[in-house]
Design a protein around this motif. Structure first.
Motif, short mmCIF file in Angstrom:
data_model
loop_
_atom_site.label_atom_id
_atom_site.label_comp_id
_atom_site.label_asym_id
_atom_site.label_seq_id
_atom_site.Cartn_x
_atom_site.Cartn_y
_atom_site.Cartn_z
N PRO A 181 -26.07 -22.79 15.30
CA PRO A 181 -26.32 -23.98 14.46
C PRO A 181 -25.04 -24.78 14.38
N ALA A 182 -25.13 -26.02 13.88
CA ALA A 182 -23.90 -26.76 13.60
C ALA A 182 -23.14 -25.91 12.60
N TYR A 205 -20.45 -24.94 9.86
CA TYR A 205 -19.57 -25.56 8.85
C TYR A 205 -18.51 -24.56 8.43
N SER A 220 -25.11 -9.21 5.20
CA SER A 220 -26.24 -9.93 5.79
C SER A 220 -26.21 -11.39 5.37
N GLY A 221 -26.37 -12.27 6.32
CA GLY A 221 -26.45 -13.70 6.04
C GLY A 221 -25.11 -14.40 5.95
N GLY A 244 -23.19 -15.00 8.42
CA GLY A 244 -23.02 -15.87 9.59
C GLY A 244 -22.40 -15.19 10.80
N LYS A 245 -22.57 -13.88 10.91
CA LYS A 245 -22.00 -13.16 12.06
C LYS A 245 -22.64 -13.59 13.38
N THR A 246 -23.98 -13.63 13.37
CA THR A 246 -24.68 -14.00 14.61
C THR A 246 -24.35 -15.43 14.99
N ALA A 247 -24.34 -16.32 14.00
CA ALA A 247 -24.06 -17.73 14.29
C ALA A 247 -22.65 -17.89 14.88
N ASN A 265 -26.50 -7.75 15.91
CA ASN A 265 -27.26 -7.07 14.85
C ASN A 265 -27.36 -5.56 15.09
N GLN A 320 -23.18 -4.80 10.35
CA GLN A 320 -22.73 -4.57 8.97
C GLN A 320 -22.06 -3.21 8.85
N ARG A 330 -27.54 -29.29 4.85
CA ARG A 330 -28.88 -28.68 4.86
C ARG A 330 -29.85 -29.44 3.97
N GLU A 350 -28.53 -21.80 2.52
CA GLU A 350 -29.65 -22.33 3.29
C GLU A 350 -30.95 -22.24 2.48
N ARG A 401 -35.66 -10.37 7.36
CA ARG A 401 -34.63 -10.16 6.33
C ARG A 401 -33.94 -11.47 5.94
N HIS A 402 -34.20 -12.54 6.69
CA HIS A 402 -33.58 -13.82 6.34
C HIS A 402 -34.56 -14.76 5.65
N1 LIG Z 1 -21.00 -21.67 9.15
C1 LIG Z 1 -22.31 -21.93 9.13
N2 LIG Z 1 -22.75 -23.21 9.10
C2 LIG Z 1 -24.07 -23.47 9.08
N3 LIG Z 1 -25.03 -22.54 9.08
C3 LIG Z 1 -24.67 -21.26 9.09
C4 LIG Z 1 -23.29 -20.88 9.13
N4 LIG Z 1 -23.22 -19.54 9.14
C5 LIG Z 1 -24.48 -19.08 9.13
N5 LIG Z 1 -25.35 -20.11 9.10
C6 LIG Z 1 -26.81 -19.97 9.00
O1 LIG Z 1 -27.07 -18.99 7.99
C7 LIG Z 1 -28.11 -18.10 8.38
C8 LIG Z 1 -27.58 -16.67 8.41
O2 LIG Z 1 -26.59 -16.56 9.43
P1 LIG Z 1 -26.57 -15.36 10.49
O3 LIG Z 1 -27.92 -15.07 11.02
O4 LIG Z 1 -25.52 -15.68 11.48
O5 LIG Z 1 -26.12 -14.18 9.54
P2 LIG Z 1 -25.72 -12.68 9.92
O6 LIG Z 1 -24.39 -12.42 9.31
O7 LIG Z 1 -25.84 -12.48 11.39
O8 LIG Z 1 -26.82 -11.85 9.14
P3 LIG Z 1 -27.45 -10.39 9.50
O9 LIG Z 1 -26.41 -9.37 9.21
O10 LIG Z 1 -28.61 -10.27 8.56
O11 LIG Z 1 -27.88 -10.43 10.93
C9 LIG Z 1 -28.58 -18.58 9.74
O12 LIG Z 1 -29.71 -19.42 9.56
C10 LIG Z 1 -27.42 -19.38 10.26
O13 LIG Z 1 -27.85 -20.38 11.15
#
Ligand SMILES: Nc1ncnc2c1ncn2[C@@H]1O[C@H](COP(=O)(O)OP(=O)(O)OP(=O)(O)O)[C@@H](O)[C@H]1O
Ligand SMILES: [Mg+2]
Length: 471
Positions: A129-130, A132, A157-158, A160-163, A228, A257, A297, A330, A365-366
């Motif tokens: 995603p874009a 921030y 969780s959440g 932003g690791k995957t992003a 994940n 995690q 958002r 979000e 989970r999201h």
């Molecule tokens: N820096 C950021 N700017 C904008 N959106 C973000 C950012 N970081 C995360 N997001 C958004 O927040 C949501 C959660 O992020 P993400 O899936 O990367 O979390 P995660 O740490 O991988 O969680 P999990 O451990 O549950 O897999 C996603 O929809 C992602 O697009």
């Protein structure tokens, strides 16, 4: 490159012969120096001589399962042109390439028509995603991926690791000549599922034995992302250790995690987004990742929304209440067009119910903050869960001596506390006299768990005195 049973043993074009079994390119019987990738590219073009072969088809056939930069094709094409003549391969502007020489395919049993190259679809790196507030994280992580062979991005969780990993993989791509492969192991439950997920991403059969997957990767300069890995961290660790030992040019990037706990592992601890303090003026507040994300958002869902002097205090309050956690921001942003910032903020004190209704495409989970916290909670050992619940009753910041245990159990409990910090469920600030805290939303969740556990205990006691068994 995979060849079907119909593939001829050799192709002949002009004075050239391409022997597929031996992987040789000959000109009038003399060997030409062709690299393995260039050979594969030429085999695909020869199989479809006279036809346009698109760049996507070439990428998929020659680098199956991998994500590589387009300029890798140009490098191979220019090498081939030096060997078989510049005019032999035409560029079809912006689309692909065509072998211009008439070509026949034959095998030992006689001539057969050339078989089309097999063109498996290749999975793309997910589009991040874009992002921030992650400029610094991205360049730090990029540097780690460059210099270390196993990097795990750790955080709740959440967060932003995957992003972040998706953005880092894209940035690192040009450095990996064999590209990058992205494997989501989030649904894996057993070691075999992890191997199968990697095999599938590499376009190998899903029942490929682990040793063959390792052999497939052994000579590659590739970035393998395992996303994940929380629930299969031990299996991922075992496989990672084998891969590091047998594939010397492979780099691994893992999001999880739960740490892999390997000596070779470099951990990138991902914190939530930066949050402005109350009273920060509008322009300055926008430079904080959490506020920038929240605003973007909400605007995406309501083009009439704007932050101004009237609502900035509520926006900052919301970011602070949600501890800058991207998933929570979000979910909260999705409520703002219908309820307004102040109402959303006011109702957060009642519990996490408002932070639900995540997008349909999101992992289960999201879809709510409750679900994300349940996922993290389920990853804890029972004793860690019990401690986490107890922390809800402590003051916002607390020290280890407030855990209320005698010296003989203290070490064990400190161990559990450290595990909660490792999972980002407890915040640690070494600069404070009382260095531990729960996040605001974590406290709401832990309190609810505490109440639940309390009423289960009471039911059990009542049942026991009435002669019932509950477990
Ligand atoms: N820096 C950021 N700017 C904008 N959106 C973000 C950012 N970081 C995360 N997001 C958004 O927040 C949501 C959660 O992020 P993400 O899936 O990367 O979390 P995660 O740490 O991988 O969680 P999990 O451990 O549950 O897999 C996603 O929809 C992602 O697009
Ligand atoms: Mg993730």
């Amino acid at each position: 490159m995979a060849m079907t049973p119909m593939t001829p043993a050799r192709f002949r074009f002009a004075a050239f012969e391409l022997q597929l079994g031996q992987r040789l390119l000959l000109r009038e019987g003399r060997l030409l120096p062709v690299t393995s990738r260039a050979f594969d590219v030429l085999a695909v073009l020869a199989a479809r001589a006279g036809e346009l072969v698109s760049k996507e088809e070439l990428l998929a056939a020659v680098w199956p399962g991998l994500v590589v930069e387009e300029n890798n094709i140009q490098v191979q094409i220019s090498q081939l042109r030096k060997l078989i003549g510049a005019a032999s391969i035409a560029t079809v502007s912006g689309r692909g390439y065509r072998l211009t020489l008439p070509c026949t395919g034959d095998n030992d049993a006689g001539a057969v028509p050339p078989a089309p190259a097999s063109v498996p679809r290749q999975p793309a790196l997910p589009l991040p995603p874009a992002l921030y507030g992650r400029d610094e994280d991205l360049s730090d992580l990029d540097e780690m991926v460059r210099s270390r062979r196993l990097v795990s991005v750790l955080g709740t969780s959440g967060v932003g690791k995957t992003a972040l990993a998706a953005a880092a993989a894209r940035r690192a791509l040009p450095r990996f000549t064999d590209g990058a492969a992205w494997v989501d192991v989030g649904t894996a439950l057993a070691p075999a599922d992890v191997v199968a997920a990697i095999a599938a991403a590499l376009h190998l059969a899903t029942d490929t034995p682990a040793a063959d997957v390792v052999a497939h990767l052994a000579a590659r300069r590739l970035l393998l992302v395992l996303d994940n890995a929380d629930r299969v961290s031990a299996a991922t660790a075992a496989l990672a250790a084998t891969l590091l030992a047998h594939a010397p040019r492979l780099h691994l990037l893992v999001t999880t995690q739960v740490r892999l706990n390997l000596l070779e592992e470099s951990v990138y601890r991902l914190a939530a987004l930066a949050v402005p303090t109350a009273g920060t003026p509008l322009a300055a507040a926008r430079t904080f990742g959490a506020l920038a994300m929240l605003e973007a958002r909400v605007v995406a869902l309501d083009h009439l929304f704007a932050l101004d002097e009237d609502n900035i205090a509520a926006a900052i309050g919301l970011c602070r209440k949600l501890d800058g956690l991207p998933l929570a921001l979000e979910l909260a942003a999705a409520r703002v067009p219908g309820l307004g910032l102040r109402t959303v903020l006011a109702h957060l004190n009642d519990g996490l119910g408002l932070l639900s209704g995540g997008s349909a495409g999101a992992a289960p989970r999201h879809r709510s903050l409750q679900a994300a916290l349940e996922w993290s909670y389920a990853l804890l050992a029972p004793e860690e869960q019990a401690l986490y619940r107890e922390l809800a009753a402590l003051p916002p910041w607390f020290g280890p001596d407030q855990l209320g245990v005698g010296p003989n159990r203290a070490l064990r409990r400190l161990d559990k506390l450290a595990a909660l910090v490792d999972r980002s469920l407890v915040v640690f600030d070494g600069g404070r006299a009382e260095p531990y805290a729960l996040t605001e939303t974590g406290r709401l969740f832990a309190s609810a768990k505490r109440r639940q556990a309390g009423s289960t205990d009471r039911r059990k006691k009542a049942g026991a005195s009435a002669g019932f068994r509950y477990d």
